[in-house]
Design a protein around this motif. Sequence first.
Motif, PDB file in Angstrom:
ATOM      1  N   GLU A   1      -6.956  -2.153   1.892  1.00 11.73           N
ATOM      2  CA  GLU A   1      -6.377  -2.463   3.198  1.00 11.73           C
ATOM      3  C   GLU A   1      -7.435  -3.011   4.150  1.00 11.73           C
ATOM      4  O   GLU A   1      -7.214  -3.991   4.863  1.00 11.73           O
TER       5      GLU A   1
ATOM      6  N   VAL B   1      -2.479   6.729   2.761  1.00  8.26           N
ATOM      7  CA  VAL B   1      -3.807   6.307   2.308  1.00  8.26           C
ATOM      8  C   VAL B   1      -4.884   6.488   3.373  1.00  8.26           C
ATOM      9  O   VAL B   1      -6.066   6.614   3.054  1.00  8.26           O
ATOM     10  N   ASP B   2      -4.477   6.504   4.615  1.00  6.91           N
ATOM     11  CA  ASP B   2      -5.464   6.575   5.703  1.00  6.91           C
ATOM     12  C   ASP B   2      -5.969   7.981   5.965  1.00  6.91           C
ATOM     13  O   ASP B   2      -6.935   8.157   6.729  1.00  6.91           O
TER      14      ASP B   2
ATOM     15  N   ARG C   1       2.988  -0.114   3.865  1.00 14.10           N
ATOM     16  CA  ARG C   1       2.783   1.181   3.226  1.00 14.10           C
ATOM     17  C   ARG C   1       4.141   1.763   2.841  1.00 14.10           C
ATOM     18  O   ARG C   1       4.994   1.983   3.696  1.00 14.10           O
TER      19      ARG C   1
ATOM     20  N   TYR D   1      -5.857   6.677  -3.702  1.00 14.66           N
ATOM     21  CA  TYR D   1      -5.584   6.421  -2.290  1.00 14.66           C
ATOM     22  C   TYR D   1      -6.823   5.888  -1.579  1.00 14.66           C
ATOM     23  O   TYR D   1      -6.742   4.997  -0.716  1.00 14.66           O
TER      24      TYR D   1
ATOM     25  N   VAL E   1       0.174  -2.415  10.356  1.00 16.29           N
ATOM     26  CA  VAL E   1       0.770  -1.668   9.251  1.00 16.29           C
ATOM     27  C   VAL E   1       2.257  -1.478   9.487  1.00 16.29           C
ATOM     28  O   VAL E   1       2.685  -1.132  10.596  1.00 16.29           O
TER      29      VAL E   1
ATOM     30  N   LYS F   1      -7.145   2.247  -2.379  1.00 18.64           N
ATOM     31  CA  LYS F   1      -6.135   1.462  -1.667  1.00 18.64           C
ATOM     32  C   LYS F   1      -6.481   1.321  -0.191  1.00 18.64           C
ATOM     33  O   LYS F   1      -6.245   0.272   0.417  1.00 18.64           O
TER      34      LYS F   1
ATOM     35  N   SER G   1       0.845  -1.188   0.000  1.00 17.81           N
ATOM     36  CA  SER G   1       0.000   0.000   0.000  1.00 17.81           C
ATOM     37  C   SER G   1       0.889   1.250   0.000  1.00 17.81           C
ATOM     38  O   SER G   1       2.070   1.170  -0.342  1.00 17.81           O
ATOM     39  N   ILE G   2       0.312   2.382   0.366  1.00 17.08           N
ATOM     40  CA  ILE G   2       0.995   3.667   0.226  1.00 17.08           C
ATOM     41  C   ILE G   2       0.918   4.470   1.519  1.00 17.08           C
ATOM     42  O   ILE G   2      -0.147   4.541   2.141  1.00 17.08           O
ATOM     43  N   VAL G   3       2.009   5.094   1.894  1.00 15.34           N
ATOM     44  CA  VAL G   3       1.987   6.013   3.028  1.00 15.34           C
ATOM     45  C   VAL G   3       1.007   7.146   2.717  1.00 15.34           C
ATOM     46  O   VAL G   3       1.080   7.773   1.656  1.00 15.34           O
TER      47      VAL G   3
ATOM     48  N   GLN H   1       5.489   0.700   7.808  1.00 20.20           N
ATOM     49  CA  GLN H   1       5.762   1.799   6.885  1.00 20.20           C
ATOM     50  C   GLN H   1       7.229   1.780   6.457  1.00 20.20           C
ATOM     51  O   GLN H   1       8.122   1.646   7.289  1.00 20.20           O
TER      52      GLN H   1
END
Length: 275
Positions: free
Chosen positions: A119, A103-104, A133, A112, A185, A115, A99-101, A187
């Motif tokens: 998650e 997205v939350d 992420r 995002y 998660v 994604k 995933s990607i830093v 990172q």
Amino acid sequence: MSEFSKVVVLGGSGMIGARVVESLKGLDVEVVAASRRTGVNTTTGEGLLQAISGADVVVDASDVHSFDEETLRDFFVVSGRNVAKAEMEAGVKHHVTLSIVGVDHLPGNPYYAAKARQEQVAQSSGTPFTIVRSTQFFEFLPTISGGFAKQNSVNPPDALLQPIAADDVGSILAEIALEKPRNAVVQIAGPERDAIAHWLRRAFSVTNDTRVVAADKTATWFGAPLEQESLVPAHPDRMGTMFFDPWCTSQSARLALSGNRYATASAELERQIKV
């Protein structure tokens, strides 16, 4: 030594998936690259259960190049559910999602947002998991610059970036895949942090691009407003080892920076994104 002996990599022929496969080949484990090229379609479920049968670990590095919300939802959410169902049937012991830093907390960006939902599917699937992420890849700098191109200038948001080499992402994912599930998660980021504008200037110096790069405080990240640290982790769990300057001499850099890819925005971004 890992307790896992077989890993299936979804998106195994893509930028990151292929690197995960290559890294795993050197770690005394059976690895299978699964993608549409091998008859596996995660969106329809075709070939999915057969591909992961007998697997201890599934790494989902699959991707779709779109900013269309319906396309993204179908790919990441529908595929995520199909993968989760197949993993439960196959008795998979560890699911890893790339995933990607950010997205939350960047729902304004449709990619995002999709994604983030992917998650959530993985986290609620019942299969032990690790969500990895990552920050943006060095290889994505051409696309990033294209998204903020305005005639003879490039005007990205005034925010920080901590890019990582795709090779580092692949090797870190391979290592995490063979570890015990975190059910949390993780990172990851590159070793250098600076403003987006700084990174684009460095890239332009390599490609001899003469356009002016200047941060625009009103620019969004493809639809999502940014704070200074929206795209970087406060405390990365793992760091890549490749710095930008040596990366520029790599084969991956030559492929990413070849031609005139910095000069114009991609058609997809021009058509669908308003910065």
